[in-house]
Design an enzyme around this catalytic site. Structure first.
Site, short mmCIF file in Angstrom:
data_model
loop_
_atom_site.label_atom_id
_atom_site.label_comp_id
_atom_site.label_asym_id
_atom_site.label_seq_id
_atom_site.Cartn_x
_atom_site.Cartn_y
_atom_site.Cartn_z
CE LYS A 101 31.98 -25.26 46.80
NZ LYS A 101 30.55 -24.82 46.77
C1 LIG Z 1 25.12 -26.64 46.98
C2 LIG Z 1 25.68 -25.71 48.04
N1 LIG Z 1 25.15 -25.80 49.30
C3 LIG Z 1 25.62 -24.99 50.30
C4 LIG Z 1 26.62 -24.07 50.06
C5 LIG Z 1 27.13 -23.25 51.24
O1 LIG Z 1 28.41 -23.77 51.63
P1 LIG Z 1 29.48 -22.86 52.34
O2 LIG Z 1 29.93 -21.87 51.32
O3 LIG Z 1 30.58 -23.79 52.74
O4 LIG Z 1 28.80 -22.19 53.50
C6 LIG Z 1 27.19 -23.94 48.77
C7 LIG Z 1 28.30 -22.93 48.52
N2 LIG Z 1 28.14 -22.29 47.24
C8 LIG Z 1 29.34 -21.64 46.74
C9 LIG Z 1 29.30 -21.46 45.25
C10 LIG Z 1 28.39 -20.39 44.75
C11 LIG Z 1 28.49 -20.23 43.23
O5 LIG Z 1 27.55 -19.66 42.65
O6 LIG Z 1 29.49 -20.69 42.63
C12 LIG Z 1 29.61 -20.33 47.49
O7 LIG Z 1 28.70 -19.88 48.24
O8 LIG Z 1 30.74 -19.83 47.34
C13 LIG Z 1 26.73 -24.79 47.77
O9 LIG Z 1 27.25 -24.74 46.52
#
Ligand SMILES: Cc1[nH+]cc(COP(=O)(O)O)c(CN[C@@H](CCC(=O)O)C(=O)O)c1O
Length: 306
Positions: free
Chosen positions: A158
């Protein structure tokens, strides 16, 4: 968004919200050299607890590795600071945002001489894609922006700067009247959402894109795979999904810490299934939220008490 938030943890100290500042010559501001996490604390029947905290903390440190970034605090220190911060804010449920970045130092691409700074913020954050989205589903569009490939930027990290790709896709979707985007990878197959993973339901089986499709290895994604399998579903968690399969899906839904489990009711104005939350999505979403409300013993290690 931050109403009532008084304190931020920054570089080892609890500071007043307005004092959590950084210099305009911060390396991360100029070059996107930061890593972050998105985590939720839920008000469960057993009290406030952080969902999959150990997995999120592990990913936080893993995300730093490609950038030679040494986070100057041990995981235990970050964990203690996060729990203390939630208690100080008197929040039973909240969104948690740890971030680490190369701070103020000599500019130039090599961040070697910039210190690594770390901050943690918490705040109440409701339904990511809108209150009615969880029930009604969202209308999405396939973005003209492709997801950067994992050969170009480590998509399993991330990385703050990498999210300009997500911002572009999200801005385009919202600018065209949709709630969210779906991004394709450089091969033209489905990757994920700008801030979510994606699941497809077809003939009663679930499919979600695999890591080779340049996606983030989502923790909610993995949790939903486990829940679905525990419910007896067949889950293909390493799927390649073509754009056309989106349109012919029986059901689609996003997963993510912020998005939780959000049904997708249309793609590029094509209704998905009955154009609302499908029965499999409903069962998965209901089970997911039931677990968050009152964690069964089988899932107790998913919860870190605050
Ligand atoms: C690109 C991406 N793909 C999948 C996910 C889902 O991952 P997980 O949270 O581990 O299930 C997230 C989380 N996106 C984070 C950031 C959102 C934002 O706007 O900032 C979140 O959901 O917290 C992503 O940023």
């Amino acid at each position: 968004m931050y109403e009532g938030v008084d304190t931020i943890w920054m570089d080892g100290e609890f500071v007043d919200f307005e004092d959590a500042q950084t210099h305009v010559l911060t390396h991360g501001l100029h070059y996107g050299t930061g890593v972050f996490e998105g985590v939720r604390c839920y008000d469960t029947a057993d009290g406030p607890a952080i969902f999959r905290w150990e997995e999120h903390l592990e990913r936080f440190y893993q995300s730093a590795k490609p950038y030679d970034m040494e986070i100057p605090f041990e995981p235990e220190e970050i964990s203690e600071a996060t729990v203390e911060l939630i208690r100080r804010e008197e929040l039973d449920s909240c969104y948690i945002r740890p971030v680490a970045f190369y701070g103020y130092g000599p500019l130039g691409l090599n961040p070697g001489n910039s210190p690594v700074q770390v901050a943690i913020a918490v705040w109440p954050w409701g339904a990511y894609l809108g209150e009615e989205a969880l029930e009604e589903g969202v209308d999405v569009a396939v973005s003209s922006w492709r997801k950067h490939a994992s050969s170009q930027i480590p998509t399993n990290a991330k990385t703050t700067g990498a999210y300009v790709n997500s911002v572009l896709a999200s801005l385009e979707a919202k600018g065209n009247g949709y709630t969210e985007a779906i991004v394709l990878n450089k091969e033209g197959n489905v990757a994920e959402g700008p801030g979510e993973n994606i699941f497809l339901v077809r003939d009663g089986e679930l499919y979600t894109t695999g890591l080779a499709e340049s996606i983030l290895d989502g923790i909610t994604r993995q949790s939903v795979v486990d829940i679905a399998e525990d419910l007896g579903y067949t889950v293909h968690d390493d799927a390649t999904i073509s754009r056309g399969e989106l349109y012919t899906a029986d059901e689609l839904f996003f997963t993510g810490t912020a998005a939780e489990v959000t049904p997708i009711r249309s793609v590029d104005d094509n209704e998905i299934g009955a154009g609302t939350k499908g029965p499999v999505t409903d069962e998965i979403q209901t089970t997911f939220f039931d677990i968050l409300d009152d964690p069964p013993a089988a899932y107790e290690d998913w919860f870190h008490p605050v």
